[in-house]
Design a protein around this motif. Sequence first.
Motif: not given
Length: 267
Positions: A13-37
């Motif tokens: 699928t589009y998602s599996s070909y692009l490994a979107l589950d991995d890509v979109l879960s690779a952001q791990h902000p270390r604060s609750d600040e809006h701009d860290e993402l």
Amino acid sequence: MTEQTPGQHPSLTYSSYLALDDVLSAQHPRSDEHDELLFIVIHQVYELWFKQMLHELTGLQQRLEAGDTPRALHTLGRVLTILKVNVAQVDVLETMTPRQFTSFRGRLDASSGFQSAQFRELEATLGRRDARVFEHYPAGSQGRERIAAAMARPSVFDSFLRYLLTQGYDVPRTALDRDLSLAWEPSPDVQRLLLTAYADDGGAAQVAERLVDLDEGLQEWRYRHVKMVERTIGAKPGTGGSSGATYLWSTVTRSLFPDLWAIRSEM
């Protein structure tokens, strides 16, 4: 029953070909600040573009050494377009104010852009030879090994000299057989050769001009980067103990291909 295209995996699928589950879960902000993402996404995208530029430069060197002018020019055009995208990303990052960055900056600890192994590999591919970069990469680490390998093989300019040889130009043997582990030193003999290529006004001159564009494009990105750092943290030290804008300014006017600049006054 739906007919399957030859070679198509039924579960792709589009998602599996692009490994979107991995890509979109690779952001791990270390604060609750809006701009860290935003800060994380921008730098992850930079790393993806660095990966693509390394891929393109590998292809460029192969095409240069094969004497393939059209494909070398095409590849250089793609790299230049990617550089423009990288410069444009600074505009997005600059929507974050100094106060917004300060709100999470302390959470970055010792992490720093100086630790980008891909960018150091990119610099080495373009000709930089500086053992000081290894300070940020432990012995035996994958990043250190990739940078060292890039410093030991021909740079883009070395491949360009071999390209000139394929185009019938008499490239000095001292330039072709040089110690690749050392930084390139400007050569009057090579500069005379380049002037001849420009006078011929053929494919070699076009490739040379695109290399100048590449040099200028990287300088533009460095300039926008250092100005962004200055407007965000001023003269403060960078994260990870770096000297911040002070060091970055020293890189802005560093030429990748000094011989191509040196001949400008002789044309």
